[in-house]
Write an enzyme that holds these catalytic residues in place. Structure first.
Site, mmCIF file in Angstrom:
data_model
loop_
_atom_site.group_PDB
_atom_site.id
_atom_site.type_symbol
_atom_site.label_atom_id
_atom_site.label_comp_id
_atom_site.label_asym_id
_atom_site.label_seq_id
_atom_site.Cartn_x
_atom_site.Cartn_y
_atom_site.Cartn_z
ATOM 1 N N ASN A 76 -9.967 0.452 0.273
ATOM 2 C CA ASN A 76 -8.371 0.391 0.249
ATOM 3 C C ASN A 76 -7.979 -0.020 -0.903
ATOM 4 O O ASN A 76 -8.028 -1.261 -1.252
ATOM 5 C CB ASN A 76 -7.772 -0.493 1.327
ATOM 6 C CG ASN A 76 -6.212 -0.561 1.345
ATOM 7 O OD1 ASN A 76 -5.490 -0.140 0.584
ATOM 8 N ND2 ASN A 76 -5.784 -1.326 2.512
ATOM 9 N N CYS A 112 0.679 -1.143 -0.152
ATOM 10 C CA CYS A 112 -0.020 0.083 -0.267
ATOM 11 C C CYS A 112 0.942 1.288 -0.065
ATOM 12 O O CYS A 112 0.228 2.307 -0.187
ATOM 13 C CB CYS A 112 -0.919 -0.022 1.233
ATOM 14 S SG CYS A 112 -2.043 -1.361 1.138
ATOM 15 N N HIS A 136 -2.884 7.242 3.365
ATOM 16 C CA HIS A 136 -3.406 5.917 2.511
ATOM 17 C C HIS A 136 -4.666 5.616 3.134
ATOM 18 O O HIS A 136 -4.968 5.987 4.202
ATOM 19 C CB HIS A 136 -2.074 4.928 3.093
ATOM 20 C CG HIS A 136 -2.856 3.515 2.703
ATOM 21 N ND1 HIS A 136 -3.460 3.133 1.613
ATOM 22 C CD2 HIS A 136 -2.818 2.436 3.576
ATOM 23 C CE1 HIS A 136 -3.993 2.084 1.560
ATOM 24 N NE2 HIS A 136 -3.665 1.489 2.628
HETATM 25 O O1 UT7 Z 1 -3.115 -0.985 4.220
HETATM 26 C C1 UT7 Z 1 -3.492 -1.518 5.685
HETATM 27 C C2 UT7 Z 1 -4.406 -2.663 5.152
HETATM 28 N N1 UT7 Z 1 -5.053 -2.874 6.608
HETATM 29 C C3 UT7 Z 1 -6.273 -2.471 7.214
HETATM 30 O O2 UT7 Z 1 -6.943 -1.406 6.743
HETATM 31 C C4 UT7 Z 1 -6.671 -3.010 8.522
HETATM 32 C C5 UT7 Z 1 -6.448 -2.653 9.673
HETATM 33 N N2 UT7 Z 1 -7.485 -3.112 10.538
HETATM 34 C C6 UT7 Z 1 -8.482 -2.866 10.819
HETATM 35 O O3 UT7 Z 1 -9.080 -1.707 10.336
HETATM 36 C C7 UT7 Z 1 -9.397 -3.574 11.806
HETATM 37 O O4 UT7 Z 1 -8.707 -4.233 12.428
HETATM 38 C C8 UT7 Z 1 -10.845 -3.954 10.915
HETATM 39 C C9 UT7 Z 1 -11.689 -3.156 10.286
HETATM 40 C C10 UT7 Z 1 -9.951 -5.023 9.969
HETATM 41 C C11 UT7 Z 1 -11.410 -5.067 11.970
HETATM 42 O O5 UT7 Z 1 -11.948 -4.283 12.950
HETATM 43 P P1 UT7 Z 1 -11.750 -4.623 14.465
HETATM 44 O O6 UT7 Z 1 -12.437 -3.461 15.167
HETATM 45 O O7 UT7 Z 1 -10.400 -4.623 14.786
HETATM 46 O O8 UT7 Z 1 -12.454 -5.880 14.514
HETATM 47 P P2 UT7 Z 1 -12.026 -7.319 14.951
HETATM 48 O O9 UT7 Z 1 -11.127 -7.776 14.044
HETATM 49 O O10 UT7 Z 1 -11.530 -7.280 16.631
HETATM 50 O O11 UT7 Z 1 -13.361 -8.085 14.888
HETATM 51 C C12 UT7 Z 1 -14.626 -7.722 15.968
HETATM 52 C C13 UT7 Z 1 -15.704 -8.918 15.550
HETATM 53 C C14 UT7 Z 1 -15.221 -10.288 15.429
HETATM 54 O O12 UT7 Z 1 -15.976 -11.089 15.933
HETATM 55 P P3 UT7 Z 1 -16.226 -11.611 17.435
HETATM 56 O O13 UT7 Z 1 -14.870 -12.474 17.554
HETATM 57 O O14 UT7 Z 1 -16.197 -10.618 18.539
HETATM 58 O O15 UT7 Z 1 -17.193 -12.483 17.792
HETATM 59 C C15 UT7 Z 1 -14.967 -10.483 14.196
HETATM 60 O O16 UT7 Z 1 -15.306 -11.934 13.700
HETATM 61 O O17 UT7 Z 1 -15.937 -8.509 14.511
HETATM 62 C C16 UT7 Z 1 -16.134 -9.869 13.587
HETATM 63 N N3 UT7 Z 1 -16.086 -9.489 12.177
HETATM 64 C C17 UT7 Z 1 -17.240 -9.070 11.344
HETATM 65 N N4 UT7 Z 1 -18.199 -9.080 11.705
HETATM 66 C C18 UT7 Z 1 -19.166 -8.461 10.441
HETATM 67 C C19 UT7 Z 1 -14.990 -9.362 11.231
HETATM 68 N N5 UT7 Z 1 -14.956 -8.767 10.102
HETATM 69 C C20 UT7 Z 1 -16.444 -8.666 10.086
HETATM 70 C C21 UT7 Z 1 -17.185 -8.284 9.016
HETATM 71 N N6 UT7 Z 1 -18.641 -8.072 9.410
HETATM 72 N N7 UT7 Z 1 -16.878 -8.069 7.890
#
Ligand code: UT7
Length: 331
Positions: free
Chosen positions: A288, A119, A258
């Protein structure tokens, strides 16, 4: 490492962008994986992204962006003597997408190569081009960030598939009499490489029945860790280019981060002390787009009149590798 102001100023003299016409909304994604528009909006700020039709190549997507950037710069393809394409989704392993694009454009006297910084691709490619132009080695560089990352997204993995989209951004760079790049910063941390990666397709896991069965050709990410590192490195990198120029956040008119997602952008702004009204955001419409993201955002910020002549602009990038970098420039 941060580089200080140079006497041989290099600037951006033309911009272009291109995105596929097909829009994939959060509501479309609700039909593909267990997710909701509400979850995606709250966690990422993304509403929709563009997805290329199957069979489209990255160079095909980049071509109109390149043509537009050349037109804005008032240059012909034959005037270009350097083409750098930042991409993680090249047309082929080799030849480089830059060479494919060169052939289509007819920039026969250009030296061409791809740059792999995920990225951070546009920012790394712009900084690389600046070096060649400042020394006088090359005169007119065409710098592209282009991705059809949708080919490498696992459309069964809800934690990643909601984040990414396809697109291409382009700029023409040359020596300028006023404005241009003031300072730059680049950094990398290979120890964290497996926080965001595509395991197979290279020498570590060449394509095999097993690699396909195990879905190793798709992008994998530890979102929580990437989030934390992205915020820290982008905020610090933005501060580095300002410190090197003897400037502060108050001296900058527009920040182009970004476009990973809105939450990361807001956290970077907070850590760097930048008010959100100085931060350009279009992640809501494109998600992204990896290496294309900074150049697409710069293009739109200029088109919309957010960036005007004489403004100071900071581009900040972060990506797999890990890689990060910033450019402070005067428009
Ligand atoms: O160029 C860099 C590229 N990378 C990025 O931009 C990603 C950086 N990371 C992030 O922005 C965040 O970590 C995410 C947006 C990817 C995820 O947000 P989060 O607040 O860190 O969520 P999490 O991974 O802690 O997941 C929370 C919950 C989980 O469920 P449980 O375990 O709490 O039951 C996930 O399974 O949300 C669930 N989950 C979803 N639910 C609905 C994960 N993805 C989804 C989804 N829809 N798409």
């Amino acid at each position: 490492m941060t580089q200080s102001p140079s006497k041989n100023r290099v600037g951006v003299v033309g911009l272009g962008m291109s995105v596929p016409t097909k829009v994939l909304t959060n509501f479309d994604l609700e039909k593909m994986v267990e997710t909701s528009d509400e979850w995606i909006l709250e966690r990422t700020g993304i509403r929709e992204r563009r997805i290329a039709e199957p069979g489209t190549t990255t160079s095909e997507l980049a071509y109109p962006a390149a043509v537009e950037a050349l037109k804005q710069a008032g240059l012909k393809a034959s005037d270009v003597d350097l083409i750098i394409v930042g991409t993680t989704s090249p047309d082929m392993v080799f030849p480089s997408t830059a060479c494919v694009l060169q052939h289509r454009l007819g920039s026969t006297s250009a030296a061409c190569f791809d740059l792999s910084a995920a990225c951070s691709g546009s920012v790394f490619a712009m900084i690389t081009a600046e070096q060649y132009l400042a020394t006088g080695r090359y005169k007119n560089a065409l710098v592209i960030g282009a991705e059809i990352i949708s080919n490498f997204v696992d459309w069964t993995d809800r934690s990643t598939c909601v984040l990414f989209g396809d697109g291409a951004g382009a700029c023409v760079m040359t020596k300028v009499d006023r404005g241009g790049i003031l300072t730059t910063d680049m950094g990398s941390d290979g120890s964290a490489g497996e926080l965001l990666y595509i395991p197979a397709g290279g020498t570590k896991h060449p394509a095999s029945h097993t690699s396909i069965d195990q879905r190793l050709h798709y992008l994998r990410m530890n979102g929580t860790e990437v989030f934390k590192l992205a915020v820290r490195q982008m905020a610090d990198s933005a501060k580095n280019v300002l410190t090197a120029a003897g400037l502060s956040v108050a001296d900058v008119d527009c920040f182009i981060p970004h476009q990973a997602n809105l939450r990361i952008i807001q956290a970077v702004a907070k850590r760097a002390g930048v008010p959100m009204d100085k931060v350009f955001v279009n992640a809501d419409r494109y998600g992204n787009t990896s290496a294309a993201s900074n150049l697409i955002a710069l293009y739109e910020a200029v088109q919309q009149g957010t960036i005007k002549q004489g403004n100071r602009v900071v581009l900040v990038a972060f990506g797999a590798g890990l890689t990060w970098g910033s450019i402070l420039l005067e428009w």
